[in-house]
Structure formats: C-alpha cells, structure tokens
Design a protein around this motif. Structure first.
Motif, PDB file in Angstrom:
ATOM      1  N   SER A   1       8.286  -8.788  12.427  1.00 15.23           N
ATOM      2  CA  SER A   1       9.471  -8.525  12.444  1.00 15.23           C
ATOM      3  C   SER A   1       9.984  -7.476  11.503  1.00 15.23           C
ATOM      4  O   SER A   1      10.972  -7.197  11.402  1.00 15.23           O
ATOM      5  CB  SER A   1      10.586  -9.656  12.201  1.00 15.23           C
ATOM      6  N   GLN A   2       9.059  -6.808  11.123  1.00  8.03           N
ATOM      7  CA  GLN A   2       8.948  -5.503  10.257  1.00  8.03           C
ATOM      8  C   GLN A   2       9.669  -5.942   8.856  1.00  8.03           C
ATOM      9  O   GLN A   2      10.372  -5.142   8.334  1.00  8.03           O
ATOM     10  CB  GLN A   2       9.769  -4.463  10.777  1.00  8.03           C
ATOM     11  N   GLY A   3       9.377  -7.183   8.435  1.00  5.25           N
ATOM     12  CA  GLY A   3       9.591  -7.613   7.072  1.00  5.25           C
ATOM     13  C   GLY A   3      10.889  -8.438   6.887  1.00  5.25           C
ATOM     14  O   GLY A   3      11.413  -8.562   5.959  1.00  5.25           O
ATOM     15  N   ASN A   4      11.747  -8.905   7.997  1.00  2.28           N
ATOM     16  CA  ASN A   4      12.847  -9.775   7.970  1.00  2.28           C
ATOM     17  C   ASN A   4      12.422 -11.070   7.037  1.00  2.28           C
ATOM     18  O   ASN A   4      11.540 -11.631   7.663  1.00  2.28           O
ATOM     19  CB  ASN A   4      13.437  -9.839   9.284  1.00  2.28           C
ATOM     20  N   PRO A   5      13.241 -11.231   5.818  1.00  2.00           N
ATOM     21  CA  PRO A   5      12.686 -12.326   5.180  1.00  2.00           C
ATOM     22  C   PRO A   5      13.200 -13.835   5.963  1.00  2.00           C
ATOM     23  O   PRO A   5      12.726 -14.917   5.668  1.00  2.00           O
ATOM     24  CB  PRO A   5      13.766 -12.050   4.039  1.00  2.00           C
ATOM     25  N   ASN A   6      13.965 -13.628   6.842  1.00  2.00           N
ATOM     26  CA  ASN A   6      14.581 -14.789   7.581  1.00  2.00           C
ATOM     27  C   ASN A   6      14.201 -14.322   9.227  1.00  2.00           C
ATOM     28  O   ASN A   6      15.289 -13.979   9.885  1.00  2.00           O
ATOM     29  CB  ASN A   6      16.075 -15.115   7.383  1.00  2.00           C
TER      30      ASN A   6
ATOM     31  N   LEU B   1       0.830  -1.241  -0.058  1.00  2.00           N
ATOM     32  CA  LEU B   1      -0.114  -0.204  -0.016  1.00  2.00           C
ATOM     33  C   LEU B   1       0.747   1.413   0.012  1.00  2.00           C
ATOM     34  O   LEU B   1       0.411   2.261   0.477  1.00  2.00           O
ATOM     35  CB  LEU B   1      -1.075  -0.003   1.258  1.00  2.00           C
ATOM     36  N   GLU B   2       2.083   1.101  -0.104  1.00  2.00           N
ATOM     37  CA  GLU B   2       3.015   2.177  -0.541  1.00  2.00           C
ATOM     38  C   GLU B   2       2.448   3.523  -1.297  1.00  2.00           C
ATOM     39  O   GLU B   2       2.682   4.586  -0.738  1.00  2.00           O
ATOM     40  CB  GLU B   2       4.412   1.815  -0.816  1.00  2.00           C
ATOM     41  N   PRO B   3       1.913   3.190  -2.724  1.00  4.21           N
ATOM     42  CA  PRO B   3       1.305   4.429  -3.100  1.00  4.21           C
ATOM     43  C   PRO B   3       0.295   5.220  -2.397  1.00  4.21           C
ATOM     44  O   PRO B   3      -0.050   6.422  -2.540  1.00  4.21           O
ATOM     45  CB  PRO B   3       0.618   3.785  -4.424  1.00  4.21           C
ATOM     46  N   ILE B   4      -0.268   4.606  -1.292  1.00  4.94           N
ATOM     47  CA  ILE B   4      -1.484   5.033  -0.496  1.00  4.94           C
ATOM     48  C   ILE B   4      -0.726   5.759   0.805  1.00  4.94           C
ATOM     49  O   ILE B   4      -0.845   6.825   1.153  1.00  4.94           O
ATOM     50  CB  ILE B   4      -2.513   4.285  -0.134  1.00  4.94           C
ATOM     51  N   LEU B   5      -0.096   4.984   1.465  1.00  4.78           N
ATOM     52  CA  LEU B   5       0.611   5.307   2.760  1.00  4.78           C
ATOM     53  C   LEU B   5       1.705   6.252   2.725  1.00  4.78           C
ATOM     54  O   LEU B   5       2.063   7.028   3.556  1.00  4.78           O
ATOM     55  CB  LEU B   5       0.814   4.086   3.441  1.00  4.78           C
TER      56      LEU B   5
ATOM     57  N   ARG C   1       6.168   5.793   1.825  1.00  4.32           N
ATOM     58  CA  ARG C   1       7.241   4.846   2.082  1.00  4.32           C
ATOM     59  C   ARG C   1       7.358   4.877   3.454  1.00  4.32           C
ATOM     60  O   ARG C   1       7.765   4.094   4.225  1.00  4.32           O
ATOM     61  CB  ARG C   1       8.547   5.055   1.358  1.00  4.32           C
ATOM     62  N   ASP C   2       7.152   6.131   4.392  1.00  4.04           N
ATOM     63  CA  ASP C   2       7.745   6.335   5.645  1.00  4.04           C
ATOM     64  C   ASP C   2       6.459   6.013   6.712  1.00  4.04           C
ATOM     65  O   ASP C   2       6.647   5.919   7.792  1.00  4.04           O
ATOM     66  CB  ASP C   2       7.979   7.738   5.823  1.00  4.04           C
ATOM     67  N   LYS C   3       5.357   5.410   5.947  1.00  6.92           N
ATOM     68  CA  LYS C   3       4.286   5.250   6.991  1.00  6.92           C
ATOM     69  C   LYS C   3       3.939   3.643   6.955  1.00  6.92           C
ATOM     70  O   LYS C   3       2.913   3.202   7.535  1.00  6.92           O
ATOM     71  CB  LYS C   3       2.970   5.905   6.613  1.00  6.92           C
ATOM     72  N   ILE C   4       4.705   2.743   6.207  1.00  9.82           N
ATOM     73  CA  ILE C   4       4.645   1.447   5.941  1.00  9.82           C
ATOM     74  C   ILE C   4       4.631   0.723   7.557  1.00  9.82           C
ATOM     75  O   ILE C   4       3.724  -0.257   7.778  1.00  9.82           O
ATOM     76  CB  ILE C   4       5.636   0.877   5.206  1.00  9.82           C
ATOM     77  N   ASN C   5       5.446   1.305   8.503  1.00 13.20           N
ATOM     78  CA  ASN C   5       5.416   0.735   9.846  1.00 13.20           C
ATOM     79  C   ASN C   5       4.751   1.732  10.736  1.00 13.20           C
ATOM     80  O   ASN C   5       4.935   1.617  11.979  1.00 13.20           O
ATOM     81  CB  ASN C   5       6.923   0.485  10.314  1.00 13.20           C
ATOM     82  N   GLY C   6       3.954   2.601  10.180  1.00 11.97           N
ATOM     83  CA  GLY C   6       3.070   3.365  10.878  1.00 11.97           C
ATOM     84  C   GLY C   6       1.824   2.835  11.507  1.00 11.97           C
ATOM     85  O   GLY C   6       1.645   1.645  11.345  1.00 11.97           O
ATOM     86  N   GLY C   7       0.816   3.798  11.876  1.00 12.22           N
ATOM     87  CA  GLY C   7      -0.482   3.266  12.463  1.00 12.22           C
ATOM     88  C   GLY C   7      -1.256   2.348  11.502  1.00 12.22           C
ATOM     89  O   GLY C   7      -1.578   1.292  11.780  1.00 12.22           O
ATOM     90  N   LEU C   8      -1.538   2.867  10.479  1.00  3.60           N
ATOM     91  CA  LEU C   8      -2.215   2.376   9.336  1.00  3.60           C
ATOM     92  C   LEU C   8      -1.519   0.992   8.754  1.00  3.60           C
ATOM     93  O   LEU C   8      -2.218  -0.118   8.656  1.00  3.60           O
ATOM     94  CB  LEU C   8      -2.694   3.235   8.080  1.00  3.60           C
ATOM     95  N   GLY C   9      -0.326   1.262   8.579  1.00  5.41           N
ATOM     96  CA  GLY C   9       0.361   0.184   8.152  1.00  5.41           C
ATOM     97  C   GLY C   9       0.471  -1.105   9.211  1.00  5.41           C
ATOM     98  O   GLY C   9       0.316  -2.258   8.491  1.00  5.41           O
ATOM     99  N   ASN C  10       0.717  -0.905  10.418  1.00  7.29           N
ATOM    100  CA  ASN C  10       0.797  -1.800  11.401  1.00  7.29           C
ATOM    101  C   ASN C  10      -0.596  -2.567  11.459  1.00  7.29           C
ATOM    102  O   ASN C  10      -0.957  -3.715  11.609  1.00  7.29           O
ATOM    103  CB  ASN C  10       1.003  -1.251  12.823  1.00  7.29           C
ATOM    104  N   THR C  11      -1.929  -1.689  11.308  1.00  9.46           N
ATOM    105  CA  THR C  11      -3.098  -2.216  11.134  1.00  9.46           C
ATOM    106  C   THR C  11      -3.465  -3.196   9.937  1.00  9.46           C
ATOM    107  O   THR C  11      -3.932  -4.391  10.363  1.00  9.46           O
ATOM    108  CB  THR C  11      -4.252  -1.243  11.257  1.00  9.46           C
ATOM    109  N   VAL C  12      -2.784  -3.101   9.003  1.00  9.19           N
ATOM    110  CA  VAL C  12      -2.689  -3.949   7.949  1.00  9.19           C
ATOM    111  C   VAL C  12      -2.132  -5.357   8.169  1.00  9.19           C
ATOM    112  O   VAL C  12      -2.651  -6.406   7.926  1.00  9.19           O
ATOM    113  CB  VAL C  12      -2.319  -3.251   6.722  1.00  9.19           C
TER     114      VAL C  12
END
Length: 546
Positions: free
Chosen positions: A440-445, A179-183, A185-196
């Motif tokens: 883990s905020q996107g850690n692939p491992n 949802l980066e085009p909406i949120l 890049r800096d809001k991916i781990n923000g409130g709405l990003g965390n909710t998703v």
C-alpha cells in the motif's frame, strides 16, 4: 517533522499497484502449483539441496556480518541518533515493546524446537560422538548459537534502517525507502523500488509460512498428546483454517489492541510455563547446564560463526540442515520482523534500540532452551530417555513428550497449546500488517480488506507447504526466500551508514548530544575564566613583592 502519512488508504487503490499485482500473481501461482503438480515436493527438495550446496557459505558470512554491524551501531557515536525526532519519546512502554518483539520474532519456533533441537544435537552433534556428556554441552551451546545474537542482529539491521529512514527522514515505511541514498527519493516507488518491495513481500510469505507451518504441526502434536487425534495432514489443514480465521479477526482490532494485548498475555503464559518446568524439573541440572553452555557459547562464538565444515570433518550435512537453514530462515523473516519492529520502535535511540533487540531476546532464548532443552537432555542422558525416538518420527511431539514427565502434565500441555496458538495468531496478524504496508506504498495502517487478503494467503501458503512435504518443504521455503533478500540487506547497510555518517558530518546529531557538548563548552569556558583570574592574582602578588 511529522511522520510520513503517505500510502494508499483504500483497498481499491492498492489493487492497481505493481507491487500488489505482481506479488499476488506469484503467490497464487505458487499455491496452484503446490495443489496441481504431482511432484511438487521433488522440486522443493532439489531447490533446497542446490541452495545449501552452492550458496550456503553466503549465509554464513552474511549472518556474521550483520552481527558485527549491529555491535558497531551500539558502541559508535552513531548510536546516539534517534529513530524519530530528537524530542520524541518511545511510542510503547518497554515491557509492551519486548512482548511484541518476541511474539513477532520467533515465539512459535521456540516452542517447536525448544526440546527437539537440543535432543537432535545430543544424538547427532556437529562434531564428535553423540550421546556423550560432551554432546550434552554442545547441544545447548549450538541451540544458543542458532537462537541467540545472530538472528536478532539480522532483524535489528532491517528494523533500524526502516525506522531511521521512515521516522527521521520522513519516508514511507517501505523496504525501498532504506535505499533512498541510491535510488533517490522520487524512485522509491519506481521500477527498482517496486522490485525490492516485491522481493520483501515474497520473502515474508515464505518466511512466515515456515513459522505458521511449524505452529500448525505443534498444535496438532498437542491435540494428539491430549486427545489421541492423529497428527496428520488432514488435521493440519483443519487447524490452519480455524487459526487463520482467528488471526483475521485479530487483525481487525489493530496493533494497539489485538497484537499488543495478545503479545503481553502470551508472554505471561509462556513465562508461567517456563517457571513451572524450572521448578518441577531437574532445577540444579538446568542451572548448571545454563551456566556451562553460556560460557561455551561466548568462548566459541567466532569459531561457530564462520564454521561450515568445508573438509567434511564433522557430521555430513549438519551445517546445511541447521546453521545454514536457520540463517536463511531468519533472513527470510527479516522483512517481516524488521518491518514490524520498526513499526513499534519510534522514539528510541539507535543504541537503546539495538541493545534491546539484540541482547534481551537473546537472553530469553538462552533461558528457554536451558529450561526445556535442559530438562529433555537430563531425561535422555540420565533418565529413561524416549524423546529421541519420538522426534525421529515427528519433531513436533518432542516438546509435549518432555512435559509428560511432570506433575499436571495435561495442564502443561494445554498451556503450551494455548501459547503456540496465540503465537500463531500474532505472527500471522503481524505479517498481514507488514505485507499490507509493502503493498500500500507504506501506509502504516493498511486497509482492512488488504490485511484480510494477505492473512488468507499466508494460511494458504502454509497449507501448501505442509501438504507438499511437511518440515522439509518449510525449510526449503525459508532458504529460497532468504538469499535474494540478503543481497538487499547489504545494500540497506551501505545506505544506512552513508546517511548516518552524513548526518554526523553535518553536525545534525540529536539534541541531547548537542546539549551535552554545550554543557562541556560552558564548563571549559568557566575553567578558562578561573585560570585567567588566578593568573591575574598571581601577577599582582609578584608586582607587590617587587
């Protein structure tokens, strides 16, 4: 551009994140409620009935929309874009990739429903009278429909969005990244990003618990068939403990060893079982039924895609119990399966990725239902019958009762039990990776301790659902987890197309296409030179004539 390596590296860091804390609290509350509340199953039944009655139409429209979207990605110029850098090659070989798709996608479900669903449709079809020749054909037609293009299109949409934004846009492997085009890049781990991401974690827990619960019931049915052990709740709890421990052991080896090796081995085991039943069973009927059902499926796919029986013409409650439940289940699985497919699909073009995810598993599912479902339908319609009565008492026994007709039936049952056990392990293992990435905020491992934590919770979820109401509770979990994530999926589609069309408009299409365009330009330039030279020659000849 290197793949994004962001993400939390240690278990102690993940313990402080909102996604982990809120998800784990909700998960614990759910498990505790299932143990403590005496009428928990009644709440489950009420939830299922309300969602199916009032929101069923949204699942019907949603499932069909995602299929059309995937088909558009295949045929449009957007399909040339790579899920990664232009020069990258696929990370895994095609056979290994397909085997992991299936083990994560729906392996347990195929074993559980491969016999029971066609027989259910034969006795109680969506329309018309049961137990007839027409019902035989409709049974396989609707089984193909429920396990064919629609579920894999749902997975493909989520996986494509995740892989694109992670591997091509260098964002973390998070649902919120899509949802980066909406949120921003800096809001991916923000409130709405965390909710998703929290919605994704909970949907994954509900969806995977449904499959793990089916797997436990299937293993229990196999033990009852082979050893006479009653297939009851006590046995299910014991199986969950043992197999969850095995899944946790598998997760310690990582994707490249545990999941990859088990998936390839299990695909071979399931393939051997299918081949034996095809050869030893009513081969000609199976081949004829496959051919007929394939034609019926393709001919009626639009009508089935939007069918919901608004006027009550058909069997009461059929769509709620089958199509709506399935679409909700696949959608609740989408964050899990989509994330895992994205994780192993780096380096493929959108077109090859979509074709692989959509068509190959669909073809395998159709063959699977034709062989196992076809053998069961032959017995019910032309032979001694008996399967209908058994699955009326216990759906999980249908597969093993069908195998009892064959030579070396005990061996076939044992092979089936091994296959469903390995599917259980790979599904749980894959689920721990996906939930681990999301928390883990996107850690692939993700950290090992985090994966073990979620693996244990997955087992606890399945145990609570089975204890609360068996198959009905599992169905409710799927429906409940599916609806909120479906809304997020439509936002994903909007953001994916916005980013893809922007890339196409800016001319940043893959290097391969640019090379083709450059080659065409060179050819046109040579043609122009040739024409100019010919015109000059013709002009000279005319002057000479004068």
């Amino acid at each position: 551009m290197e793949p994004n390596k962001t993400g939390l590296k240690t278990f102690s860091e993940t313990l402080k994140t909102p996604v982990f804390l809120i998800s784990i609290i909700i998960a614990i509350i759910f498990v505790a409620a299932g143990i403590i509340l005496p009428d928990f199953n009644q709440y489950i039944d009420a939830t299922f009935n309300w969602v199916v009655t009032n929101l069923g139409w949204t699942f019907i429209l949603g499932g069909s929309s995602f299929l059309f979207i995937t088909l558009f990605l295949i045929i449009s110029p957007l399909g040339a874009i790579k899920l990664g850098e232009d020069h990258e090659e696929p990370e895994y070989s095609t056979p290994a990739w397909f085997s992991m798709l299936f083990s994560a996608g729906m392996g347990i479900g195929l074993l559980f429903w491969g016999v029971s669903e066609p027989v259910f449709h034969y006795n109680t079809p969506a329309y018309g009278e049961g137990g007839t020749a027409q019902a035989v054909h409709m049974a396989l037609q609707y089984s193909f429909f429920h396990w064919g293009l629609h579920p894999w299109a749902i997975y493909a949409v989520v996986a494509c969005a995740l892989a694109y934004f992670s591997y091509r846009k260098n964002l973390p492997m998070l649902l919120s990244s899509t949802l980066e085009p909406i949120l921003g890049r800096d809001k991916i781990n923000g409130g709405l990003g965390n909710t998703v991401n929290i919605v994704g974690v909970l949907a994954t827990l509900f969806g995977i618990s449904t499959s793990l619960g089916l797997g436990v019931m299937q293993i229990g049915a196999g033990m009852e068939t082979l050893f006479g052990i009653p297939n009851n709740t006590a046995l299910w709890m014991g199986i969950i403990v043992v197999v969850t421990i095995l899944a946790i052991l598998s997760t310690t080896t990582g994707i490249d060893k545990g999941i990859k090796w088990l998936s390839q081995i299990n695909l071979s085991v399931a393939g051997l079982l299918l081949l034996l039943v095809l050869i030893l069973g009513p081969t000609l009927f199976i081949l004829n039924a496959f051919t007929h059902a394939t034609g019926s499926y393709l001919q009626n796919i639009l009508q089935m895609s939007f069918g919901i029986d608004a006027a009550g013409e058909g069997t009461e409650g059929w769509y709620g119990s089958w199509t709506i439940f399935y679409w909700a289940w696949w959608i609740s699985w989408a964050p899990f399966v989509g994330s895992f497919i994205a994780r192993v699909s780096r380096g493929r073009t959108i077109r090859s990725f979509s074709i692989g995810v959509l068509l190959v598993p669909t073809a395998v599912s159709m063959v699977w239902f034709s062989v196992f479902g076809g053998a069961a339908l032959f017995r019910e319609h032309f032979g001694i019958g008996g399967i209908s009565e058994v699955i009326g008492e216990d759906e999980a026994l249908g597969f093993f009762v069908a195998l009892a007709d064959f030579p070396f039936s005990s061996l076939l049952v044992a092979i089936a039990m091994i296959s469903v056990t390995v599917f259980f392990i790979t599904s749980s293992d894959s689920g721990t990776y996906v939930i681990g990435m999301l928390t883990s905020q996107g850690n692939p491992n993700p950290p090992l301790a985090l994966r073990i934590t979620w693996g244990t919770i997955e087992g606890a979820f399945a145990a609570v659902l089975l204890y609360a109401g068996g198959l009905g509770a599992l169905q409710t979990a799927a429906v409940t987890g599916g609806f909120p994530f479906m809304l997020i999926m439509f936002l994903m589609v909007y953001c994916l197309f916005k980013a893809l069309f922007k890339e196409m408009k800016e001319g940043s299409l893959p290097v391969e296409r640019q090379r083709v365009q450059a080659a065409l330009d060179d050819i046109r330039a040579e043609q122009r030179k040739h024409l100019e030279a010919r015109d000059m020659v013709n002009s000279g000849e005319k002057e000479d004539d004068k």
